[in-house]
Design a protein around this motif. Structure first.
Motif, PDB file in Angstrom:
ATOM      1  N   VAL A   1       3.172  -1.124   4.156  1.00  0.00           N
ATOM      2  CA  VAL A   1       2.547   0.195   4.030  1.00  0.00           C
ATOM      3  C   VAL A   1       3.623   1.268   3.979  1.00  0.00           C
ATOM      4  O   VAL A   1       4.479   1.344   4.865  1.00  0.00           O
ATOM      5  CB  VAL A   1       1.582   0.480   5.202  1.00  0.00           C
ATOM      6  N   ASP A   2       3.563   2.089   2.962  1.00  0.00           N
ATOM      7  CA  ASP A   2       4.493   3.197   2.789  1.00  0.00           C
ATOM      8  C   ASP A   2       3.870   4.475   3.360  1.00  0.00           C
ATOM      9  O   ASP A   2       2.641   4.618   3.394  1.00  0.00           O
ATOM     10  CB  ASP A   2       4.777   3.376   1.293  1.00  0.00           C
TER      11      ASP A   2
ATOM     12  N   THR B   1      -2.547   2.412  -4.190  1.00  0.00           N
ATOM     13  CA  THR B   1      -3.005   3.250  -3.094  1.00  0.00           C
ATOM     14  C   THR B   1      -4.120   2.552  -2.318  1.00  0.00           C
ATOM     15  O   THR B   1      -4.717   1.584  -2.791  1.00  0.00           O
ATOM     16  CB  THR B   1      -3.544   4.587  -3.631  1.00  0.00           C
ATOM     17  N   PHE B   2      -4.415   3.067  -1.148  1.00  0.00           N
ATOM     18  CA  PHE B   2      -5.541   2.537  -0.370  1.00  0.00           C
ATOM     19  C   PHE B   2      -6.816   2.577  -1.199  1.00  0.00           C
ATOM     20  O   PHE B   2      -7.619   1.624  -1.182  1.00  0.00           O
ATOM     21  CB  PHE B   2      -5.736   3.367   0.907  1.00  0.00           C
TER      22      PHE B   2
ATOM     23  N   THR C   1      -1.348   8.358   7.036  1.00  0.00           N
ATOM     24  CA  THR C   1      -2.619   7.641   7.068  1.00  0.00           C
ATOM     25  C   THR C   1      -3.592   8.330   8.025  1.00  0.00           C
ATOM     26  O   THR C   1      -3.192   9.032   8.951  1.00  0.00           O
ATOM     27  CB  THR C   1      -2.430   6.177   7.504  1.00  0.00           C
TER      28      THR C   1
ATOM     29  N   LEU D   1       0.842  -1.192   0.000  1.00  0.00           N
ATOM     30  CA  LEU D   1       0.000   0.000   0.000  1.00  0.00           C
ATOM     31  C   LEU D   1       0.879   1.245   0.000  1.00  0.00           C
ATOM     32  O   LEU D   1       1.715   1.430   0.882  1.00  0.00           O
ATOM     33  CB  LEU D   1      -0.913   0.014   1.231  1.00  0.00           C
ATOM     34  N   THR D   2       0.692   2.092  -0.999  1.00  0.00           N
ATOM     35  CA  THR D   2       1.463   3.320  -1.123  1.00  0.00           C
ATOM     36  C   THR D   2       0.495   4.485  -1.300  1.00  0.00           C
ATOM     37  O   THR D   2      -0.728   4.306  -1.301  1.00  0.00           O
ATOM     38  CB  THR D   2       2.407   3.259  -2.329  1.00  0.00           C
TER      39      THR D   2
ATOM     40  N   VAL E   1       5.074  -1.354   8.453  1.00  0.00           N
ATOM     41  CA  VAL E   1       4.811   0.008   7.998  1.00  0.00           C
ATOM     42  C   VAL E   1       6.111   0.799   8.034  1.00  0.00           C
ATOM     43  O   VAL E   1       6.968   0.581   8.887  1.00  0.00           O
ATOM     44  CB  VAL E   1       3.729   0.702   8.848  1.00  0.00           C
TER      45      VAL E   1
ATOM     46  N   ILE F   1       2.149  -7.254   9.335  1.00  0.00           N
ATOM     47  CA  ILE F   1       2.128  -5.879   8.837  1.00  0.00           C
ATOM     48  C   ILE F   1       3.460  -5.210   9.110  1.00  0.00           C
ATOM     49  O   ILE F   1       3.978  -5.258  10.224  1.00  0.00           O
ATOM     50  CB  ILE F   1       0.982  -5.073   9.483  1.00  0.00           C
TER      51      ILE F   1
ATOM     52  N   GLN G   1      -8.019   4.552   7.707  1.00  0.00           N
ATOM     53  CA  GLN G   1      -7.015   3.647   7.142  1.00  0.00           C
ATOM     54  C   GLN G   1      -6.354   2.808   8.222  1.00  0.00           C
ATOM     55  O   GLN G   1      -6.079   1.615   8.020  1.00  0.00           O
ATOM     56  CB  GLN G   1      -5.980   4.464   6.368  1.00  0.00           C
TER      57      GLN G   1
ATOM     58  N   LEU H   1      -6.298  -1.375   8.472  1.00  0.00           N
ATOM     59  CA  LEU H   1      -5.098  -2.185   8.670  1.00  0.00           C
ATOM     60  C   LEU H   1      -5.216  -3.052   9.911  1.00  0.00           C
ATOM     61  O   LEU H   1      -4.795  -4.209   9.922  1.00  0.00           O
ATOM     62  CB  LEU H   1      -3.872  -1.285   8.770  1.00  0.00           C
TER      63      LEU H   1
ATOM     64  N   TYR I   1       3.442   5.762   6.345  1.00  0.00           N
ATOM     65  CA  TYR I   1       2.402   5.476   7.340  1.00  0.00           C
ATOM     66  C   TYR I   1       2.020   6.721   8.138  1.00  0.00           C
ATOM     67  O   TYR I   1       0.916   6.798   8.676  1.00  0.00           O
ATOM     68  CB  TYR I   1       2.882   4.363   8.280  1.00  0.00           C
TER      69      TYR I   1
END
Length: 669
Positions: free
Chosen positions: A200-201, A65-66, A206, A35-36, A226, A224, A210, A214, A203
């Motif tokens: 996750v990029d 992306t989300f 967010t 996820l970016t 991040v 996970i 979001q 997660l 973070y």
């Protein structure tokens, strides 16, 4: 795992290596979710992972992306939360337009009291949904002047939601809202079970919704990881909250925290000053950036008489660096808000220094681009009321009331539930327009005929086959070109943008896919489509600090480092807002690789460029107190006899050079 990745520490490479490591260890790529905050970033990371492993992963790893991932999951599993798979996605501007339609229908804003306009309503709605806060709390904290209108706002939001459901459309916020709701159903377990690893990029950018997604995804077997930097959390206006990254170890007990502190970008003196600025933050993940790049050049703090002298100093410094072999493209001028560069732009033009400016109007916000998309959306989703409302008002002499009457006559508001071919009724509003054109004012008749001809040419595919998207845009130009020339300035450049849009559409298999891709991951500007915006050999970069995040330049000039600008006087209402402003300055400073200059004007004129206008004195930003200031090399431009004072204003060099004479010049000037 939480990876606290300082500025310039190789965050992108870290995620790429993580993907490569997992694949090399036997994890199936399709069991990895990356996820970016842009699909471009996802492609870059996956491309690096492929080069590291020698294996193809780009078409297998879930990357995006989300909102893109939410869109994909809801089309596959959305029925569990009453979302039909053929939904269309409203971009943020179209969502505001639909909200405005509802506002007008409810008769709000026509009374004697001021009522929030559509942009404010959309911002309130988005903040409420993404921050998962009560409407009353959001109004009280962020929109206090709207608090007395809470009853009307609540009614608009309820009607807006109902209208979206009736038309089977989702807005940006819905993609996250329904994904989060999906995770609470039985299908949520299935969705969470799709992945073994979630990466996750960014973070720190967010929001609460979001983070909730997660957390629900992690209830399965997925691990996970991040990556982010709390010191670069600068997007609270998008409902992002720095609490997500600060509280990650508490949200996921036992999480391993890794700090990346080696900076591969900047010199040590620049990092020392940047570290000193952020070290004053009361709450943060402790880290100290360091670099192997030693230098004797300290960052420079330039005190200027006023904004005009600041512009002069920046231009002079840019040209000096250019003569030293540093290209204009390797230099950037950063500022808090887009209008802060107005006077500088004039001075750059006067000195024949070309520039490109980033920050401000985005590609999808451009009116002519929205016109094209409205036409395509009507073809894809004939019951899209907002798009009909926009394109009908493009016709000369046709206003909102006539547009609404035409919409009602075409049956746009009657949701088509078939979801099939033209024969099943999906194209009924278009077919009605073609077969039984509505009565319009005399001035609009020629435009209506062109509109009908263009739409007819786009739906005339043989045996129900869809005409290629570029061909559709080309046919729609027959209607658009006269309207663009009549309605907008610089029509030639706008028409070239539409041509570039045709080229962009050539990579899309269908109209629906093109609209979804462009809405969920749009180009940031027309320059992203049209290539370099100048024919000149070189140009300097002007950018807001928000737009500069993630970029780097050899030389960075930060202007307007004055209290009231950094921090903005509109962002000092709470300690949290002030701390985000501190992080903004930190982000600006850490964009520099070799040289950093921070400029501070002593006084601001209330009337731009006036010689005798009233003015106010400024203070250096509170984020550079004396202890931090000592890390800069200081220069007072107004005391430098070699530097002329712009605008012939009184300067110390014209006096005796003493402080008393300088002050007397200010008082008597």
């Amino acid at each position: 795992m939480l990876v606290v990745a300082g500025a310039g520490s190789g965050k992108t490479l870290t995620l790429a290596c993580r993907v490569a490591h997992l694949v090399s260890d036997g994890i199936r790529p399709e069991r990895i979710l990356l996820l970016t905050f842009s699909r471009r970033a996802a492609r870059e990371m996956l491309g690096r992972a492929e080069r590291l492993t020698g294996q193809s992963v780009s078409g297998k790893v879930w990357g995006g992306t989300f909102h893109v991932v939410g869109n994909r999951l809801l089309r596959a599993y959305g029925r569990a939360v009453d979302v039909q798979p053929d939904f269309t996605v409203l971009d943020q501007a179209d969502g505001a337009d639909l909200m405005n339609l509802v506002r007008c229908e409810l008769g709000l804003g026509t009374g004697e009291r001021r009522f929030p306009r559509k942009e404010t309503l959309a911002a309130i709605y988005s903040r409420t949904v993404n921050a998962a806060e009560k409407l009353g709390a959001v109004l009280e904290r962020s929109f206090p002047w709207c608090a007395e209108e809470i009853k009307g706002i609540r009614a608009i939001f309820a009607a807006y939601t109902e209208r979206k459901r009736a038309q089977n459309v989702l807005d940006y916020d819905d993609l996250l809202l329904f994904w989060n709701a999906l995770m609470a159903t039985r299908q949520g377990e299935r969705v969470g079970g799709l992945f073994d690893h979630i990466l996750v990029d960014e973070y720190q950018d967010t929001n609460s919704l979001q983070a909730s997604i997660l957390s629900a995804m992690a209830k399965g077997a997925a691990e996970i990881m991040v990556v982010g930097d709390d010191a670069q959390a600068i997007y609270s206006f998008r409902s992002a909250t720095v609490r997500n990254i600060l509280e990650f170890p508490e949200t996921f007990p036992g999480a391993h925290v890794v700090r990346l502190e080696q900076n591969y970008r900047a010199t040590s003196p620049i990092l020392e000053a940047s570290n000193a600025v952020i070290a004053l933050a009361p709450r943060r993940h402790e880290k100290t950036l360091w670099s192997d790049r030693s230098s004797h050049r300290r960052p420079v703090l330039v005190t200027c008489l006023d904004e005009a002298q600041q512009s002069d100093e920046v231009c002079r410094a840019i040209l000096e660096h250019r003569e030293q072999g540093i290209a204009l493209k390797a230099q950037a001028v950063l500022f808090r808000a887009a209008h802060h560069s107005d006077l500088l732009e004039i001075e750059l033009a006067r000195r024949n220094i070309p520039f490109v400016k980033y920050g401000g109007l985005k590609f999808l916000e451009a009116a002519h681009v929205k016109d094209v998309l409205a036409l395509l959306r009507v073809l894809e989703h004939p019951h899209d009321e907002v798009s009909w409302f926009r394109l009908l008002q493009l016709l000369e002499g046709l206003g909102p009331s006539v547009a609404r009457a035409i919409i009602d006559g075409l049956g746009v508001r009657g949701r088509a539930v078939d979801g099939g071919s033209p024969s099943t009724g999906v194209l009924t509003p278009i077919r009605r327009l073609l077969d039984d054109p509505p009565a319009v004012p005399q001035a609009a008749r020629a435009g209506m005929n062109r509109l009908r001809a263009s739409l007819s040419a786009c739906v005339a595919g043989s045996e129900g086959a869809e005409i290629p998207v570029p061909a559709q845009i080309e046919r729609l130009r027959g209607f658009l070109e006269p309207e663009v020339q009549r309605l907008y300035r610089s029509p030639a450049s706008r028409l070239r943008d539409i041509e570039q849009l045709e080229a962009l559409a050539s990579g899309s298999a269908s109209r629906g896919r093109f609209l979804a891709d462009l809405t969920l991951d749009p180009p940031s500007s027309t320059g992203d489509l049209a290539g370099p915006p100048l024919l000149d050999e070189d140009y300097v970069i002007l950018s807001t600090i928000h737009s500069a995040k993630g970029c780097e330049w050899d030389v960075v000039h930060v202007i307007h480092a004055a209290d009231g600008v950094i921090p903005s006087d509109l962002a000092t209402g709470s300690a949290e807002e002030v701390e985000e402003e501190r992080r903004l300055l930190y982000v600006a400073m850490t964009r520099a690789k070799d040289a950093l200059a921070v400029y501070f004007p002593l006084r601001y004129y209330r009337r731009p460029r006036g010689r005798e206008d009233p003015h106010a004195f400024a203070q250096l930003t509170r984020f550079i107190p004396n202890a931090v200031r000592a890390l800069f090399e200081e220069r007072c431009a107004y005391l430098d006899e070699q530097a002329p004072v712009p605008g012939d204003r009184v300067g110390a060099a014209e006096q005796s050079g003493t402080v008393d004479a300088f002050l007397a010049g200010l008082w008597n000037g």
